[in-house]
Each structure stands twice: as structure tokens, then as C-alpha cells.
Enzyme design. Structure first.
Site, PDB file in Angstrom:
ATOM      1  N   CYS A 116       0.803  -1.253   0.039  1.00  0.00           N
ATOM      2  CA  CYS A 116       0.057   0.035  -0.029  1.00  0.00           C
ATOM      3  C   CYS A 116       0.951   1.373   0.008  1.00  0.00           C
ATOM      4  CB  CYS A 116      -1.056  -0.017   1.109  1.00  0.00           C
ATOM      5  SG  CYS A 116      -2.158  -1.315   1.082  1.00  0.00           S
ATOM      6  N   SER A 117       1.907   0.990   1.037  1.00  0.00           N
ATOM      7  CA  SER A 117       3.118   2.262   0.869  1.00  0.00           C
ATOM      8  C   SER A 117       3.550   2.518  -0.802  1.00  0.00           C
ATOM      9  CB  SER A 117       4.031   2.066   1.792  1.00  0.00           C
ATOM     10  OG  SER A 117       3.383   2.380   3.114  1.00  0.00           O
TER      11      SER A 117
END
Length: 183
Positions: free
Chosen positions: A76-77
Site C-alpha cells: 500500500c505504501s
């Protein structure tokens, strides 16, 4: 059918099912042409909270609404950083990017600054939004799968990319927005 053949067939089906589940493929229920559910929620942009309403965002042009499972996890980062790197390309094509997850807004405040580099908003997807977009991660309650929707200013879904692997979401949604611009 012989017992050993049934057992072998059962094992093959189980292996195929586990492979499919482990492949990360997600299935979005909203098809191209469907009406995107409008919503209002709290979000964050560059560390500041605000109220986000999809219909207001659509007045500016297409919206890339991308759902991600959990802030500050590796995939997600990486996805947020990739969207941030290409935000000028999205803006040039007239699109607004909004990340959505089941995370509380307090977590998204930090995520909007650190991983999104203050370049686009992230917002909290409550149960009604998750249900409306059919993005619940079946094996992890409270989390969303990784589905990206390109929503036309009319409020209709113009493009869907649903795959748990984050690679490809930015490239495919940007291409979809650019194709809309050329029409």
C-alpha cells in the site's frame, strides 16, 4: 467414480482454489457503465482532515478512486508513492486521485503526508462505502481489497482494475484517464 479418483480430483480442486486465492486476484462487482455510489466521508490531504464527497469531486473531472487494504503496509505504501510520482500526469489528464481504505482517518492523516507526499487525498471507507463498491477483503474483515475505479464525470464507472498486486494499478488507471481525455 473410484474412491482414489475422487480423492485426486478433490485434491486438484482444492489446490486450484488455494492457488486462485493466493494469486491475489480480486473481483470487483461494479462493472464498466455502472453508476458509482455517491458518498461523503472524512479524508486527509497533506496531513489535514476534510470532508470528501464523491459527487463534488466529479464536478472537476474524472476521479480515480483506488481502494487499498491498509496504510503503511509495504504494498500500500509502494502504491501510494507510485500514484504520488505520477500525480501531475493524472492532473494533466484532468483527473483527481483519491485513495480509500478501511483505516481510521487518524492513520490516514500521517499516510497522506508520508506515503502520498501530500499530493492527493486519502479517505476512510466505512462499511457502506465498502459494501457499495464491493471491495471488502473477504479474508480480512475491516480491510478492503485492492480495486481501482476510474469514474467519469457522469458518475459512471469507466474502467476497473482489480488485482491484489499493486503493480499495474497506476499505469492502467492513468492510461484509462488519458484515453477518456482523447475522446
Amino acid at each position: 467414480m473410484m474412491k482414489s479418483t475422487k480423492l485426486a480430483l478433490t485434491r486438484m480442486l482444492t489446490a486450484a482454489t488455494l492457488t486462485a486465492l493466493g494469486s491475489g486476484t480480486a473481483m470487483a462487482a461494479l462493472a464498466v457503465g455502472a453508476k458509482a455510489p455517491d458518498f461523503t466521508t472524512r479524508g486527509a490531504l497533506a496531513g489535514k482532515t476534510f470532508t470528501l464527497t464523491l459527487s463534488h469531486q466529479l464536478k472537476r473531472g474524472p476521479v480515480v478512486l483506488y481502494f487499498f487494504p491498509k496504510a503503511f503496509t509495504p504494498g500500500c505504501s509502494a502504491e501510494a508513492r507510485e500514484f504520488a510520482e505520477h500525480i501531475e500526469d493524472f492532473k494533466k489528464a484532468g483527473a483527481t486521485v483519491i485513495g480509500m481504505s478501511g483505516d481510521p482517518v487518524d492513520d490516514l492523516v500521517a499516510f497522506s503526508t508520508k506515503e502520498c507526499a501530500g499530493k492527493f487525498a486519502v479517505a476512510s471507507a466505512g462499511p457502506d462505502i465498502v459494501s457499495g463498491y464491493d471491495v471488502a477483503l473477504k479474508m480480512r474483515p475491516g480491510m478492503t481489497d485492492r480495486t481501482s475505479y476510474v469514474i467519469a464525470p457522469s458518475g459512471r464507472i469507466a474502467f476497473v482494475h482489480s488485482e491484489m498486486n499493486y503493480a499495474g494499478h497506476v499505469k492502467s488507471t492513468l492510461a484509462a484517464v488519458q484515453a477518456m481525455q482523447q475522446k
